[in-house]
Design an enzyme around this catalytic site. Structure first.
Site, short mmCIF file in Angstrom:
data_model
loop_
_atom_site.label_atom_id
_atom_site.label_comp_id
_atom_site.label_asym_id
_atom_site.label_seq_id
_atom_site.Cartn_x
_atom_site.Cartn_y
_atom_site.Cartn_z
N ASP A 51 -2.38 -10.76 6.40
CA ASP A 51 -1.06 -11.22 6.80
C ASP A 51 -0.02 -10.36 6.08
O ASP A 51 0.13 -10.46 4.86
CB ASP A 51 -0.90 -12.70 6.42
CG ASP A 51 0.41 -13.31 6.92
OD1 ASP A 51 1.35 -12.55 7.19
OD2 ASP A 51 0.48 -14.55 7.01
N HIS A 52 0.67 -9.53 6.85
CA HIS A 52 1.59 -8.57 6.23
C HIS A 52 2.81 -9.24 5.60
O HIS A 52 3.55 -8.61 4.85
CB HIS A 52 2.04 -7.54 7.26
CG HIS A 52 2.35 -6.19 6.67
ND1 HIS A 52 2.52 -5.98 5.32
CD2 HIS A 52 2.51 -4.98 7.24
CE1 HIS A 52 2.79 -4.72 5.09
NE2 HIS A 52 2.79 -4.07 6.23
N ARG A 53 3.04 -10.51 5.89
CA ARG A 53 4.15 -11.22 5.23
C ARG A 53 3.84 -11.47 3.75
O ARG A 53 4.75 -11.50 2.92
CB ARG A 53 4.42 -12.56 5.93
CG ARG A 53 4.88 -12.44 7.38
CD ARG A 53 4.95 -13.81 8.02
NE ARG A 53 3.64 -14.48 8.01
CZ ARG A 53 3.43 -15.72 8.43
NH1 ARG A 53 4.46 -16.45 8.88
NH2 ARG A 53 2.23 -16.25 8.41
N ILE A 73 1.03 -9.86 2.06
CA ILE A 73 0.32 -8.75 1.43
C ILE A 73 0.86 -7.44 1.96
O ILE A 73 1.03 -7.28 3.18
CB ILE A 73 -1.20 -8.84 1.73
CG1 ILE A 73 -1.78 -10.15 1.18
CG2 ILE A 73 -1.94 -7.65 1.17
CD1 ILE A 73 -3.19 -10.43 1.64
#
Length: 568
Positions: A540-542, A544
């Site tokens: 999850d780019h939010r 990490i």
């Protein structure tokens, strides 16, 4: 030649409207009705056209500025009569220039009253599409009247929707609809005849005459139109007003039944808000005129959705067939191509589909790929296989993966978190529970190995074997499938070189493992045959960032290449 300041026309009573686009630059030669700027209010966006042609001397505003009616926007050099006099006598120029500027506007101010007073008694007039702000071939999305209807001046006749805005076309007169020649889905342009009306001219009722004469001079809010803005130009910016005193919008939204397949009427600002919030406008109860969805409606829907978290949402079934402006997949009759058989999805398949769909829509996925040299690990595993079986455990590569991931989560705690529903709070976990994706005949299941960081390889192998057996026989308990911090999805026994697993939200990362293969690896002096295992880390780019994901997979590859690192 003379210069003239072009001002913001009547924009339907809105003030401090934002400029979202400047369509001209200094030195441009433009024609009348060419777009100068584009404005966006809370309810719609609209183009401001040039009232006349000429050369742009100076643009007095910029994108992002807020303007109101009467504000200066462009200085325009226009062509007028008597140029020689203006050049020879500077004293006369200020007096003559305003007179020239007023001439083009006089016909537009008198045109409608003259047309209505041309004959006594009743008369039939054409209804035409007004100025659309430079838009061509605009689609009709709603027809509000039928033949024989009695309408008042400013009543809505049709609703149009362009790429930038929706707008109502009001009736220019009071009277009776004699004929109406358009329908929903038709496209029209400025000046097109859409029907005919029977109106009362001179000699009719005095009150009707007064009403007809007053109609062209006022906008729907009763405000007098600007002298520099023809009534036709003011009509497209007519705002959709929300009904006052509507009680408990959240309660109304909760009881609202979605409109299956019906076109949603909403302005661009509302659609943008819905996209940002992930709201399907088809599920929102409209409160504006002609079932127009307003910003307040979207906000009420979100409030109701938050209040109902954990409950079945009215749009849950529709989520799989489109949402947030996504076109639904069309229904196809497959029987026309050959013999078919329909079978309902099982409970596990439906649950899995719902969870995966929710994760895919809500989590911004990124996948980091890497390889781990497991040559030494595989040699150790084979050497310990008999000893593990003596203790009642089957030592496959997967227990090593579980132990290594648990060790990596302690090293990189930012992977052992969950993002709360507010999107602003991270929950950091002080325990390490690893989920293992298990393929069963009824669907995908994810049993959880608890406290994996505190268990030995033999203990993990025994527990995994027991959980896997329960999954295949549908005997897993709820607490054996919940509380996971990180998931492993292994396809190594099947094949493949890499894949992009879907994050098992509310976790923030998942590791995909593919089939290990022998590859030539350069050791600095020669190529050596090494057993390389592909790793696919979706996250999850939010929560990490990419650099941490690369460090995580690199560390995991190092641990798997030399499992003695687990002792450090």
């Amino acid at each position: 030649m003379s210069s003239e300041i072009i001002k913001v026309p009547d924009i339907g009573g809105d003030t401090d409207v934002e400029i979202i686009e400047i369509a001209v630059s200094e030195g441009d030669v433009i024609e009348a009705e060419d777009t100068l700027i584009t404005l966006e209010s809370d309810k719609a966006s609209m183009d401001v056209p040039a009232p006349k042609g000429g050369k742009v001397l100076k643009v007095l505003v910029k994108e992002g500025d807020s303007v109101s009616e009467g504000d200066d926007i462009v200085e325009l050099e226009v062509e007028g009569g008597g140029d020689e006099k203006q050049e020879s006598s500077s004293d006369s120029q200020p007096e003559e220039a305003p007179a020239k500027q007023e001439k083009p506007k006089e016909p537009s101010q008198e045109q409608k009253p003259a047309a209505k007073k041309a004959a006594g008694g009743k008369q039939t007039v054409d209804i035409k599409v007004p100025d659309l702000g430079g838009s061509d071939s605009v689609e009709i999305i709603d027809v509000a009247v039928s033949e024989g209807d009695e309408v008042e001046a400013e009543d809505t006749l049709i609703t149009l929707e362009s790429d930038k805005a929706s707008m109502d076309v009001p009736s220019p007169y009071s009277g009776k609809i004699v004929s109406f020649t358009v329908k929903e889905g038709d496209t029209v342009s400025e000046g097109d005849v859409i029907g005919q009306m029977e109106i009362v001219g001179e000699g009719g009722d005095d009150s009707e005459d007064a009403q007809e004469e007053a109609a062209p001079e006022q906008d729907p809010s009763g405000k007098a139109l600007s002298e520099k803005t023809p009534p036709e130009q003011a009509q497209p910016s007519k705002p959709a007003e929300s009904p006052a005193g509507t009680p408990s919008p959240e309660a109304q939204m909760a009881a609202y039944k979605p409109r299956d397949g019906k076109l949603v009427h909403a302005g661009p600002a509302v659609r943008m808000l819905a996209r940002e919030l992930g709201v399907d406008l088809g599920l929102v109860k409209p409160s504006g005129p002609k079932d127009r969805v307003l910003k307040e409606d979207v906000q009420s829907y979100v409030k109701q959705a938050i209040a109902n978290q954990g409950k079945a949402q009215p749009g849950a079934a529709a989520a799989g067939t489109g949402g947030a402006g996504i076109p639904p997949i069309p229904e196809v009759d497959f029987s026309q191509f050959g013999e078919v058989e329909e079978k309902p999805m099982g409970r596990l398949l439906k649950m899995g589909a719902t969870n995966l769909h929710r994760s895919w829509l809500n989590v911004p996925h990124v996948t980091q790929f890497d390889e781990a040299d497991i040559t030494e690990l595989e040699a150790f595993r084979k050497a310990m296989k008999a000893e593990a079986e003596a203790q009642g455990a089957k030592l496959t590569p997967l227990p090593f993966m579980v132990k290594a991931c648990a060790f990596a989560l302690r090293k990189f705690p930012q992977f052992n978190v969950s993002l709360k529903g507010d999107g602003e709070t991270l929950v950091w976990k002080n325990y390490v529970h690893i989920g293992i994706a298990v393929d069963t005949p009824d669907g995908l299941m994810v049993p959880v190995v608890r406290n994996a960081d505190n268990k030995s390889l033999i203990e993990i192998a025994k527990e995994m074997a027991e959980l896997g057996k329960k999954a295949q026989t549908k005997k897993l308990k709820r607490d054996e499938m919940t509380g996971g911090c990180f998931t492993i999805s292994s396809l190594g026994s099947i094949g493949g070189t890499a894949f992009t697993p879907t994050v098992n939200a509310p976790e923030v990362a998942i590791l995909g493992v593919s089939k290990a293969q022998m590859k030539p690896v350069w050791d600095g002096s020669a190529f050596q045959p090494r057993l390389m295992m592909p790793l696919s880390l979706s996250y999850d780019h939010r929560a990490i960032n990419g650099a941490d994901a690369a460090r995580f997979t690199a560390f995991l590859a190092d641990v798997l290449s030399d499992i003695r690192r687990l002792l450090l």
